[in-house]
Design a protein around this motif. Structure first.
Motif, PDB file in Angstrom:
ATOM      1  N   VAL A 113     -13.158   3.577   6.713  1.00 29.38           N
ATOM      2  CA  VAL A 113     -13.016   4.624   5.698  1.00 29.38           C
ATOM      3  C   VAL A 113     -11.933   5.615   6.105  1.00 29.38           C
ATOM      4  N   ALA A 114     -11.952   6.032   7.367  1.00 33.15           N
ATOM      5  CA  ALA A 114     -10.967   7.011   7.835  1.00 33.15           C
ATOM      6  C   ALA A 114      -9.544   6.457   7.735  1.00 33.15           C
ATOM      7  N   ILE A 115      -9.352   5.228   8.190  1.00 24.65           N
ATOM      8  CA  ILE A 115      -8.014   4.633   8.136  1.00 24.65           C
ATOM      9  C   ILE A 115      -7.609   4.378   6.690  1.00 24.65           C
ATOM     10  N   GLY A 116      -8.569   3.938   5.868  1.00 23.97           N
ATOM     11  CA  GLY A 116      -8.263   3.703   4.463  1.00 23.97           C
ATOM     12  C   GLY A 116      -7.822   4.969   3.747  1.00 23.97           C
ATOM     13  N   LEU A 117      -8.555   6.066   3.952  1.00 27.52           N
ATOM     14  CA  LEU A 117      -8.193   7.318   3.291  1.00 27.52           C
ATOM     15  C   LEU A 117      -6.860   7.863   3.801  1.00 27.52           C
ATOM     16  N   SER A 118      -6.531   7.552   5.052  1.00 24.59           N
ATOM     17  CA  SER A 118      -5.236   8.000   5.573  1.00 24.59           C
ATOM     18  C   SER A 118      -4.071   7.291   4.890  1.00 24.59           C
ATOM     19  N   ALA A 119      -4.346   6.155   4.236  1.00 28.36           N
ATOM     20  CA  ALA A 119      -3.288   5.423   3.528  1.00 28.36           C
ATOM     21  C   ALA A 119      -2.954   6.046   2.178  1.00 28.36           C
ATOM     22  N   ASN A 120      -3.805   6.991   1.724  1.00 31.60           N
ATOM     23  CA  ASN A 120      -3.536   7.641   0.440  1.00 31.60           C
ATOM     24  C   ASN A 120      -2.225   8.415   0.520  1.00 31.60           C
ATOM     25  N   LYS A 121      -1.282   8.076  -0.354  1.00 33.06           N
ATOM     26  CA  LYS A 121       0.041   8.688  -0.412  1.00 33.06           C
ATOM     27  C   LYS A 121       0.870   8.403   0.830  1.00 33.06           C
ATOM     28  N   ALA A 122       0.531   7.324   1.532  1.00 29.39           N
ATOM     29  CA  ALA A 122       1.389   6.885   2.624  1.00 29.39           C
ATOM     30  C   ALA A 122       2.734   6.444   2.046  1.00 29.39           C
ATOM     31  N   ILE A 123       3.753   6.411   2.893  1.00 28.35           N
ATOM     32  CA  ILE A 123       5.104   6.147   2.387  1.00 28.35           C
ATOM     33  C   ILE A 123       5.216   4.758   1.774  1.00 28.35           C
ATOM     34  N   TRP A 124       4.380   3.811   2.234  1.00 34.14           N
ATOM     35  CA  TRP A 124       4.459   2.456   1.694  1.00 34.14           C
ATOM     36  C   TRP A 124       3.592   2.277   0.453  1.00 34.14           C
ATOM     37  N   GLU A 125       2.700   3.238   0.175  1.00 29.95           N
ATOM     38  CA  GLU A 125       1.806   3.080  -0.966  1.00 29.95           C
ATOM     39  C   GLU A 125       2.569   3.124  -2.284  1.00 29.95           C
ATOM     40  N   GLY A 126       3.663   3.892  -2.321  1.00 33.91           N
ATOM     41  CA  GLY A 126       4.464   3.929  -3.537  1.00 33.91           C
ATOM     42  C   GLY A 126       5.038   2.564  -3.874  1.00 33.91           C
ATOM     43  N   TRP A 127       5.465   1.839  -2.838  1.00 34.93           N
ATOM     44  CA  TRP A 127       5.986   0.484  -3.065  1.00 34.93           C
ATOM     45  C   TRP A 127       4.892  -0.402  -3.661  1.00 34.93           C
ATOM     46  N   VAL A 128       3.670  -0.269  -3.159  1.00 33.32           N
ATOM     47  CA  VAL A 128       2.551  -1.043  -3.700  1.00 33.32           C
ATOM     48  C   VAL A 128       2.311  -0.673  -5.160  1.00 33.32           C
ATOM     49  N   THR A 129       2.383   0.628  -5.458  1.00 31.50           N
ATOM     50  CA  THR A 129       2.192   1.079  -6.839  1.00 31.50           C
ATOM     51  C   THR A 129       3.221   0.449  -7.773  1.00 31.50           C
ATOM     52  N   ASP A 130       4.474   0.450  -7.364  1.00 36.90           N
ATOM     53  CA  ASP A 130       5.522  -0.128  -8.211  1.00 36.90           C
ATOM     54  C   ASP A 130       5.325  -1.634  -8.379  1.00 36.90           C
ATOM     55  N   ARG A 131       4.828  -2.301  -7.348  1.00 34.43           N
ATOM     56  CA  ARG A 131       4.557  -3.731  -7.474  1.00 34.43           C
ATOM     57  C   ARG A 131       3.385  -3.982  -8.412  1.00 34.43           C
ATOM     58  N   LEU A 132       2.398  -3.082  -8.418  1.00 36.25           N
ATOM     59  CA  LEU A 132       1.308  -3.216  -9.383  1.00 36.25           C
ATOM     60  C   LEU A 132       1.839  -3.076 -10.808  1.00 36.25           C
ATOM     61  N   PHE A 133       2.777  -2.138 -11.007  1.00 33.83           N
ATOM     62  CA  PHE A 133       3.407  -2.021 -12.324  1.00 33.83           C
ATOM     63  C   PHE A 133       4.085  -3.340 -12.706  1.00 33.83           C
ATOM     64  N   GLN A 134       4.726  -3.957 -11.716  1.00 38.12           N
ATOM     65  CA  GLN A 134       5.411  -5.223 -11.971  1.00 38.12           C
ATOM     66  C   GLN A 134       4.412  -6.321 -12.352  1.00 38.12           C
ATOM     67  N   VAL A 135       3.326  -6.425 -11.586  1.00 36.63           N
ATOM     68  CA  VAL A 135       2.301  -7.429 -11.895  1.00 36.63           C
ATOM     69  C   VAL A 135       1.721  -7.181 -13.286  1.00 36.63           C
ATOM     70  N   ARG A 136       1.441  -5.930 -13.582  1.00 41.16           N
ATOM     71  CA  ARG A 136       0.878  -5.570 -14.887  1.00 41.16           C
ATOM     72  C   ARG A 136       1.826  -5.958 -16.014  1.00 41.16           C
ATOM     73  N   ALA A 137       3.108  -5.670 -15.835  1.00 42.90           N
ATOM     74  CA  ALA A 137       4.083  -6.000 -16.874  1.00 42.90           C
ATOM     75  C   ALA A 137       4.219  -7.508 -17.046  1.00 42.90           C
ATOM     76  N   ASN A 138       4.233  -8.259 -15.941  1.00 43.30           N
ATOM     77  CA  ASN A 138       4.362  -9.714 -16.034  1.00 43.30           C
ATOM     78  C   ASN A 138       3.128 -10.348 -16.658  1.00 43.30           C
ATOM     79  N   MET A 139       1.956  -9.796 -16.390  1.00 45.16           N
ATOM     80  CA  MET A 139       0.730 -10.337 -16.982  1.00 45.16           C
ATOM     81  C   MET A 139       0.696 -10.105 -18.486  1.00 45.16           C
ATOM     82  N   ARG A 140       1.203  -8.963 -18.903  1.00 40.80           N
ATOM     83  CA  ARG A 140       1.189  -8.648 -20.338  1.00 40.80           C
ATOM     84  C   ARG A 140       2.304  -9.370 -21.093  1.00 40.80           C
TER      85      ARG A 140
END
Length: 581
Positions: free
Chosen positions: A30-57
């Protein structure tokens, strides 16, 4: 029956040990997971989720976009009409195009330009004549006539000329500065209520469209903005207004929409935006004028981003932070799941389980986007994988190898032979012990008190630790046992608890080597005055555990030990480095 009983049973018992491992793994996950919130790499994951979402639709027919862009692009600048006009003198053109757009039914206009220069201020450098006086008059009249419908931009380093600010009226000059996340990518907008009074140009235009939201949101683009945003070049607008058919076409394009004017030239006002991984919309499926669009670039033009912040809010394509407790609850859920799987499943399948669990966690974040929630996509996968690893490591290193772990960990504090004996028998030795012939050594750092008075606390600790580490290595190499550290001195023993064939010879050899490495100690500690004193004494001593049932210590005691201590005092009086009984 020896005191203490079975060692593992007395400490935990297997079930309690498993529970302890599980609790630690959950907390760590839990501690390590919460530390990932707004980590510098999380934005890249967010943009990839947008990509997956767009490709699925896929490419879908969407409702009419509420925002359109009019761009000052290279095609417009190269046209016969605009090519002779310097960009700083284009205010009459912007007035002409802006009035045409408003007359065609646009709700409001925003200019992503800083009109910092006024032609009225120009003077011919040769004659001093004000040759451009009145050039800006059409734009000033346009701003004044459309007060409340037109906003112009300012940035952190640029503000409009006062004649334009005055003509536009109070509240018409607003900032177009955007904030990026910690990875340098622009994704979110924070409205500043009341929007009609906000300093943001985006908020002002949102207010004109009737938007009343107040929460910070992340815009969720569905395609590259350079290919999907309704777009007209400035030249398109100027051509359309010149004919009735063109005016009707312009009306169909802008009616009921917010319109943003901005620059689309390469390398000007470009940013990394969350649309950079998204698919492009085919030209025949996007609203575009006859002069087409500028080429798609890696970076996104600022005017497109401003338009998307407005369009996403008005279209509901946004994700907001979930209520408090949702993200921690997800972290706990996936951490508990990871611990259970890590303890139950064999180690060989855990890499596959980690991939599946992380994918499931990302899937939940993807579903959250459909409900308008930004579920911190890095938290749940990291919590799952971390807890899985902690649980599996605890199972392998503690439950399956606790004997080796016991020797390794406690061997720094107790004699390794004693630890091995307890680990093998899972029993505590009886209090007391037996008498055997040993050699006792006291090794003292000379002048430690004076040296410590001149050094900072951290330096004192460094000197002591460096010296003890080097001396301890020699003692161990000669089969000696460090019984205890006494301030700036070491008490060492040979032939207890381990057996040494010739303890006297081993102790003397160790003492001589310690004295010989004095120059090395001075070098590694940086203390030139550092000196050593070694005292050796051989004889019988009681070897074993002392203390009670709740706390005990392995040591040697008796006259032999006391005499060794007195010999060290004699060495101090005689100012010698090595004294032997």
């Amino acid at each position: 029956m020896t005191s203490g009983g079975r060692f593992a049973d007395a400490a935990f018992g297997r079930k309690l040990l498993v529970a302890a491992i599980a609790c630690v793994a959950v907390v760590a996950g839990v501690a390590i997971g919460l530390s990932a919130n707004k980590a510098i790499w999380e934005g890249w994951v967010t943009d990839r989720l947008f990509q997956v979402r767009a490709n699925m639709r896929g490419t879908q027919e969407e409702a009419r976009a509420p925002v359109a862009v009019v761009g000052l692009d290279q095609t417009s600048l190269n046209s016969e009409k605009l090519q002779p006009i310097p960009r700083v003198l284009m205010t009459p053109v912007f007035a002409e195009a802006g009035q045409a757009v408003l007359d065609a039914g646009a709700l409001a206009l925003g200019y992503d330009f800083v009109f910092a220069y006024s032609a009225d201020a120009f003077r011919d450098p040769r004659t001093g004549e004000a040759r451009l006086t009145g050039l800006d008059q059409p734009f000033k009249q346009f701003l004044y006539r459309n007060r409340g419908k037109v906003f112009i931009a300012h940035t952190e380093i640029g503000v409009p000329h006062r004649i334009f600010s005055g003509a536009a009226g109070e509240g018409a000059v607003r900032t177009v500065t955007v904030d990026s996340d910690n990875d340098g990518v622009v994704r979110r907008h924070k409205p500043q209520p009341p929007l009609i009074e906000s300093p943001s140009l985006v908020d002002g235009l949102l207010a004109k469209a009737g938007y009343a939201g107040q929460e910070e949101y992340v815009a969720i683009p569905s395609a590259r903005l350079a290919t999907s945003m309704p777009y007209l070049s400035l030249l398109d607008v100027l051509k359309m207004k010149s004919s009735e058919a063109g005016k009707e076409e312009l009306r169909r394009f802008v009616e009921g929409r917010i319109v943003l004017f901005g620059g689309l030239l390469p390398f000007e006002d470009e940013h990394l935006y969350s649309d950079r991984f998204l698919p492009q919309v085919p030209p025949d499926m996007s609203e575009t004028g006859s002069n087409g669009r500028p080429p798609v670039r890696l970076h996104t033009a600022g005017v497109y981003m401003l338009a998307d912040f407005i369009a996403s809010a008005l279209s509901g394509r946004i994700a907001v932070t979930p209520p408090k407790g949702v993200v921690p609850a997800l972290a706990v859920l996936f951490a508990v799941t990871g611990v259970l799987l890590g303890l139950i499943l064999p180690s060989v399948v855990l890499p596959f389980v980690a991939v599946v669990g992380a994918a499931a966690a990302l899937g939940i974040s993807l579903i959250g986007l459909d409900y308008g929630l930004m579920l911190a996509p890095g938290v749940a996968p990291v919590a799952f994988i971390s807890s899985l690893v902690f649980a599996a490591a605890g199972k392998v290193l503690i439950l399956q190898r606790r004997q080796r772990a016991l020797v390794r960990l406690f061997g720094h504090y107790l004699a390794p032979d004693v630890i091995k004996q307890m680990a093998q028998s899972e029993q505590l030795p009886e209090l007391g012990g037996d008498t055997r012939n040993v050699v006792v050594a006291f090794i003292d750092i000379v002048g430690f008190t004076k040296m410590s008075e001149k050094l900072a606390d951290q330096d004192v600790v460094r000197v002591v630790n460096s010296s003890f580490d080097a001396i301890g290595e020699v003692i161990t190499a000669h089969k000696g046992y460090i019984d205890k550290y006494i301030g700036d001195a070491i008490m060492a023993v040979w032939n207890a608890p381990n057996t040494v064939d010739k303890p006297e010879q081993a102790a003397v050899d160790a003492a001589r080597q310690i004295i010989d490495m004095l120059d090395h100690l001075r070098t590694i500690t940086g203390q030139a005055p550092l000196d050593l004193r070694v005292a050796l004494n051989a004889g019988p001593a009681l070897v074993g555990d002392i203390g009670g049932e709740h706390r005990r210590s392995f040591t040697v005691m008796g006259t032999t030990v006391n005499t060794a201590s007195r010999i060290e005092a004699v060495a101090k009086d005689k100012k010698v480095r090595l004294a032997i009984s």
